[in-house]
Motif scaffolding. Sequence first.
Motif, PDB file in Angstrom:
ATOM      1  N   ALA A 165     -28.292  89.293  25.546  1.00  0.00           N
ATOM      2  CA  ALA A 165     -27.179  89.422  24.700  1.00  0.00           C
ATOM      3  C   ALA A 165     -26.074  89.268  25.843  1.00  0.00           C
ATOM      4  N   ALA A 166     -24.775  88.669  25.248  1.00  0.00           N
ATOM      5  CA  ALA A 166     -23.805  88.321  26.476  1.00  0.00           C
ATOM      6  C   ALA A 166     -22.571  88.734  25.892  1.00  0.00           C
ATOM      7  N   VAL A 167     -21.430  89.119  26.726  1.00  0.00           N
ATOM      8  CA  VAL A 167     -20.199  89.037  26.255  1.00  0.00           C
ATOM      9  C   VAL A 167     -19.149  88.317  27.027  1.00  0.00           C
ATOM     10  N   ILE A 168     -18.433  87.448  26.493  1.00  0.00           N
ATOM     11  CA  ILE A 168     -17.744  86.288  27.137  1.00  0.00           C
ATOM     12  C   ILE A 168     -16.325  86.615  27.085  1.00  0.00           C
ATOM     13  N   GLY A 169     -15.879  85.890  28.242  1.00  0.00           N
ATOM     14  CA  GLY A 169     -14.313  86.231  28.522  1.00  0.00           C
ATOM     15  C   GLY A 169     -13.537  85.560  27.499  1.00  0.00           C
ATOM     16  N   GLY A 179     -15.096  81.904  18.278  1.00  0.00           N
ATOM     17  CA  GLY A 179     -13.866  82.697  17.683  1.00  0.00           C
ATOM     18  C   GLY A 179     -14.641  84.093  17.460  1.00  0.00           C
ATOM     19  N   PRO A 180     -14.138  84.807  16.480  1.00  0.00           N
ATOM     20  CA  PRO A 180     -14.879  86.281  16.233  1.00  0.00           C
ATOM     21  C   PRO A 180     -16.317  86.076  16.195  1.00  0.00           C
ATOM     22  N   VAL A 181     -17.248  87.003  16.815  1.00  0.00           N
ATOM     23  CA  VAL A 181     -18.525  86.823  17.090  1.00  0.00           C
ATOM     24  C   VAL A 181     -19.219  87.149  15.559  1.00  0.00           C
ATOM     25  N   GLY A 182     -20.299  86.412  15.411  1.00  0.00           N
ATOM     26  CA  GLY A 182     -20.987  86.929  14.254  1.00  0.00           C
ATOM     27  C   GLY A 182     -22.571  87.283  14.712  1.00  0.00           C
ATOM     28  N   GLU A 183     -23.453  87.275  13.683  1.00  0.00           N
ATOM     29  CA  GLU A 183     -24.753  87.914  14.185  1.00  0.00           C
ATOM     30  C   GLU A 183     -25.544  86.815  14.636  1.00  0.00           C
ATOM     31  N   ASP A 184     -25.255  85.484  14.144  1.00  0.00           N
ATOM     32  CA  ASP A 184     -25.957  84.088  14.799  1.00  0.00           C
ATOM     33  C   ASP A 184     -25.133  83.324  15.762  1.00  0.00           C
ATOM     34  N   THR A 185     -24.067  83.916  16.329  1.00  0.00           N
ATOM     35  CA  THR A 185     -23.485  83.335  17.508  1.00  0.00           C
ATOM     36  C   THR A 185     -24.144  83.296  18.767  1.00  0.00           C
ATOM     37  N   GLN A 186     -24.484  82.096  19.173  1.00  0.00           N
ATOM     38  CA  GLN A 186     -25.377  82.078  20.485  1.00  0.00           C
ATOM     39  C   GLN A 186     -25.060  81.097  21.566  1.00  0.00           C
ATOM     40  N   ILE A 187     -25.214  81.201  22.610  1.00  0.00           N
ATOM     41  CA  ILE A 187     -25.027  80.325  23.933  1.00  0.00           C
ATOM     42  C   ILE A 187     -26.383  80.191  24.645  1.00  0.00           C
ATOM     43  N   VAL A 197     -22.346  88.965  21.761  1.00  0.00           N
ATOM     44  CA  VAL A 197     -22.161  90.173  21.034  1.00  0.00           C
ATOM     45  C   VAL A 197     -20.609  90.786  21.299  1.00  0.00           C
ATOM     46  N   GLY A 198     -19.843  90.137  22.022  1.00  0.00           N
ATOM     47  CA  GLY A 198     -18.557  90.558  21.880  1.00  0.00           C
ATOM     48  C   GLY A 198     -17.642  89.321  22.779  1.00  0.00           C
ATOM     49  N   VAL A 199     -16.331  89.492  22.761  1.00  0.00           N
ATOM     50  CA  VAL A 199     -15.267  88.553  23.286  1.00  0.00           C
ATOM     51  C   VAL A 199     -14.283  89.546  23.736  1.00  0.00           C
ATOM     52  N   LEU A 200     -13.961  89.260  25.121  1.00  0.00           N
ATOM     53  CA  LEU A 200     -13.203  89.940  25.834  1.00  0.00           C
ATOM     54  C   LEU A 200     -11.452  89.361  25.691  1.00  0.00           C
ATOM     55  N   GLU A 201     -10.694  90.464  25.750  1.00  0.00           N
ATOM     56  CA  GLU A 201      -9.215  90.007  25.632  1.00  0.00           C
ATOM     57  C   GLU A 201      -9.059  89.745  27.100  1.00  0.00           C
ATOM     58  N   PRO A 202      -7.843  88.787  27.603  1.00  0.00           N
ATOM     59  CA  PRO A 202      -7.728  88.641  28.867  1.00  0.00           C
ATOM     60  C   PRO A 202      -7.549  89.809  29.708  1.00  0.00           C
ATOM     61  N   VAL A 203      -8.018  89.829  30.963  1.00  0.00           N
ATOM     62  CA  VAL A 203      -8.300  90.975  31.802  1.00  0.00           C
ATOM     63  C   VAL A 203      -7.257  90.687  32.984  1.00  0.00           C
ATOM     64  N   ALA A 204      -6.051  91.288  32.848  1.00  0.00           N
ATOM     65  CA  ALA A 204      -5.024  91.048  33.803  1.00  0.00           C
ATOM     66  C   ALA A 204      -5.434  91.370  35.425  1.00  0.00           C
ATOM     67  N   LEU A 205      -6.184  92.371  35.596  1.00  0.00           N
ATOM     68  CA  LEU A 205      -6.392  92.853  37.121  1.00  0.00           C
ATOM     69  C   LEU A 205      -7.876  92.122  37.442  1.00  0.00           C
ATOM     70  N   ALA A 206      -8.603  91.598  36.633  1.00  0.00           N
ATOM     71  CA  ALA A 206      -9.835  90.791  36.989  1.00  0.00           C
ATOM     72  C   ALA A 206      -9.759  89.714  36.246  1.00  0.00           C
TER      73      ALA A 206
END
Length: 406
Positions: A165-169, A179-187, A197-206
């Motif tokens: 499982a992965a979370v992407i920036g 875009g919005p993640v779904g059950e079948d979104t794979q890389i 399983v998730g997509v991050l917002e831009p991280v200002a400090l990292a």
Amino acid sequence: MGVVEVPRPKPAPARMRPRDVMRVGAVGLRTRPLRAFLSALGIAIGIAAMVGVVGLSSSSGAELDRQLSALGTNLLTISSGTTLMGEAAQMPVDAEVMIERIGPVQAASSIGKVADAKVYRSERIPKAQTGGLNAYAARLDLPATVGATLRSGRWLNAATERYPAAVIGAAAARRLGIGPVGEDTQIVVGGVRFAVVGVLEPVALADELDSGVLVGWPVAEERLGFDGHPTVLYTRAEEARLESVRQVLAGTANPQAPNEVDVSRPSDALAAKQATNEAFANLLLGVGAVALLVGGVGVANTMVISVLERRAEIGLRRSLGATRGQIRTQFLAESLLLSALGGLGGILLGTAVTTGYALYSGWPSVVPAWATLGGLAATLAIGAVAGLYPAVRASRLSPTEALATP
């Protein structure tokens, strides 16, 4: 015995009340509205530029301050540097545990770059088209430490960190077309299919996380050949003792080679960005001052022409008893009124532009009081300087010379 006539003293000229000064000063504006509007417009553009630049700069600074307050300025980043031979250095596997033992440290988390794991949208993507994306093994407490938030989906947990499982920036999601993640979104990461399983917002400090794909630490070791060495450590420490912690981090993270560790404070980059914005605002403020000067020249030109066109009026007023001082006051008041109208219009325009752009960008709208008051004072000063020479010139016209002018 003859009668001696005593000459009567000349009556003192009537004093003009402020209301009378305003009334006679507005005569030229009422009789030539288009010319007055165009002259005031030059002043308004200069003031609007000054207020807008200061307002947008202040609003941007307020947004940066808000971000810093929300994210905190007590984050320190420890990253692997290079050896004396110029090769990439490695931090010890237990570097995070050692840093957590420092007293003032409140939280610590880390990521580890999986060097040989390339990221693709699917197996059909050519191997050369990596998109500049990096795969990282991530700890579960990473979002809380760096202040990261999710745009969609969820973060890794104790169950999903052991499975693909992965979370992407944010930038990685854009490059992969997700875009919005779904059950079948794979890389595909390192030849292994991972469910997003998730997509991050831009991280200002990292910001390195923006172009990264984050997977659990255990699955990275089991499925991707990760060696367990952290690449970047994130540490939150007590604000009052931040510098003391900063001095011992390198030696704590890598006691054998502290010179192979780089320690930085990401919030300093945001502070530098704010300073850059302020410098750029000062440059634009100079442009606004030039526009204001051009507007002042326009007011002076209008007043000189007004004196030439109204010589008969000046002569009539002088012959009816108006003094030079009253004539001078009349034209000076007209110049000040013209500049004040332009200044007020410019302040309203600049405030409206600042408010509109700040609302559009999601910033707090900030227009410093000194900018509006200073802008109005600048317009009055410009009006006084621009109207002084025409007013003096009008007051020096004799009644006979003025009335004899065709």
